[in-house]
Design an enzyme around this catalytic site. Sequence first.
Site, PDB file in Angstrom:
ATOM      1  N   ASP A   1      47.565 -25.666  67.628  1.00 45.07           N
ATOM      2  CA  ASP A   1      47.951 -25.761  69.034  1.00 45.07           C
ATOM      3  C   ASP A   1      49.442 -25.487  69.213  1.00 45.07           C
ATOM      4  O   ASP A   1      50.268 -26.209  68.654  1.00 45.07           O
ATOM      5  CB  ASP A   1      47.619 -27.165  69.558  1.00 45.07           C
ATOM      6  CG  ASP A   1      47.989 -27.350  71.024  1.00 45.07           C
ATOM      7  OD1 ASP A   1      48.132 -26.330  71.737  1.00 45.07           O
ATOM      8  OD2 ASP A   1      48.141 -28.513  71.452  1.00 45.07           O
TER       9      ASP A   1
ATOM     10  N   HIS B   1      44.051 -27.235  71.036  1.00 44.63           N
ATOM     11  CA  HIS B   1      44.577 -28.131  72.075  1.00 44.63           C
ATOM     12  C   HIS B   1      43.639 -29.324  72.293  1.00 44.63           C
ATOM     13  O   HIS B   1      42.482 -29.156  72.651  1.00 44.63           O
ATOM     14  CB  HIS B   1      44.755 -27.329  73.364  1.00 44.63           C
ATOM     15  CG  HIS B   1      45.744 -27.916  74.319  1.00 44.63           C
ATOM     16  ND1 HIS B   1      46.991 -28.376  73.934  1.00 44.63           N
ATOM     17  CD2 HIS B   1      45.696 -28.097  75.666  1.00 44.63           C
ATOM     18  CE1 HIS B   1      47.644 -28.806  74.991  1.00 44.63           C
ATOM     19  NE2 HIS B   1      46.881 -28.661  76.053  1.00 44.63           N
TER      20      HIS B   1
ATOM     21  N   SER C   1      47.456 -33.159  76.876  1.00 44.96           N
ATOM     22  CA  SER C   1      48.399 -32.184  77.404  1.00 44.96           C
ATOM     23  C   SER C   1      49.406 -32.917  78.312  1.00 44.96           C
ATOM     24  O   SER C   1      49.986 -33.924  77.901  1.00 44.96           O
ATOM     25  CB  SER C   1      47.639 -31.078  78.139  1.00 44.96           C
ATOM     26  OG  SER C   1      48.357 -29.889  78.179  1.00 44.96           O
TER      27      SER C   1
END
Length: 479
Positions: A417, A442, A165
């Site tokens: 995602d 994710h 991320s």
Amino acid sequence: MLRLLLLLPLLGAAGTLPTPLRRRRSASPPLGPYVTRYLSQQIDHFGFDENRTFQQRYLVADQYWKKGDGPILFYTGNEGDIEWFCNSTGFMWDVAEELNAMLVFAEHRYYGESLPFGNESFSDSKHLNYLTSEQALADFAVLVEYLKATIAGARRSPVIAIGGSYGGMLAAWFRMKYPHVVVGALAASAPIWQFGDLVPCGTFFSIVTNDFKKSGVGCSESIRNSWNAIYRLSSTGAGLQWLSSTFHLCSPLTTLQDAAVLKNWLSETWVNLAMVNYPYKADFLQPLPAWPIQEVCKFLKDPSLSDKLLLQNVFQAVNLYYNYTGETSCLDVSQTATKSLGEIGWFYQACTEMVMPLCTDGVHDMFEPQKWDFDAFSEECFRIWGVRPRLSWILSMYGGKNISSHSNIIFSNGGLDPWSAGGVTQNITNSLVAVVIPEGAHHLDLRSRNPLDPKSVQQARAMEISLMKEWIKKARHSH
């Protein structure tokens, strides 16, 4: 990243700031033994007037490390408590023995315990002035140099940056900006192109919508129809009372603005479900069943229902997300996931350099239409912090799509995602490699191995390990 995960901003309700990805504090035990250490870091690496320092926390696990030339896998901490990220990144623990690697998890300044000004760190924009990705990368570089200088046998250890991320963005940028410090980077679910006009602002929410569309007939249409149902019911006091009771809210809705907050909370819930749509039971943002969107969509089969029946079904759907364990007595619209992330710090980052345009149109997605309005966003940032965001600074700093001169970076993205919208999903060169995981949410590849892992993530991890071994081998020869 999530922030939001990334750790990264999501659309807020009208007139509010984007919301960071909030994660519930995981109750899972540590994945392995580690020691906690601290390093004194400059508050300002790039100026010479501010001479104060702060203590940066980092975690070290060296039980599998081969002294002399074993590599160091270095987690580039993102917007939260580093212990939480350490215990959520099972991939590093899984490969440590195979690679004879030392694991280091470095906390990002202004998060967890690494607060430059202690309790005053978030008091105003003057104290927050040193919360930037550039300062964080400098912390990481100083820490790596310190480890190599002070740990016996580490001088020649090749270092690989790993993150997911926002942490994945930092891992990629770390390799770009400090190629003499790290030999390569694994950037998982890293939306490094979710800036400026590099990608359409609506793709993010189109991916969320597609996840729901594929998971059940009538599902995304039910959610699309729910917004007007909420609007109609919230026009009267009795309707607001009914909504409060039906959704088992901890605090009753009393105004139209409260209803807007409810809608924003629901939007964020659907986004979070898309990010954690894992193929097995998981406890990342909330305790959830396998393929949670499929479970949620079982309640959302008929978009043509009356307002009240439709919204009763929407409650059943979100209740699965917030109350899968059956232990939650009421739902709190101010909380969607964990308190392990530093929301205030991320708000400030979103209001300065981490400006990621997101929008919806209600046609190609299941959300209420909301245009990307930079001017309104800037005014809100100025009202709260007294600072204005710099829309294109990240592009100037890290190169946008003009990154082909760099090398040894793996960009992995999951097809489920939404943050893959701003990710690198095609090879740029033979050493800037894209790994796409069609069944992945994710940063699924950074999670611990699981018997229910789809073949695509097993193949992705095998490719990532193979490339890391190449980097390590090449680095050893260069010595």
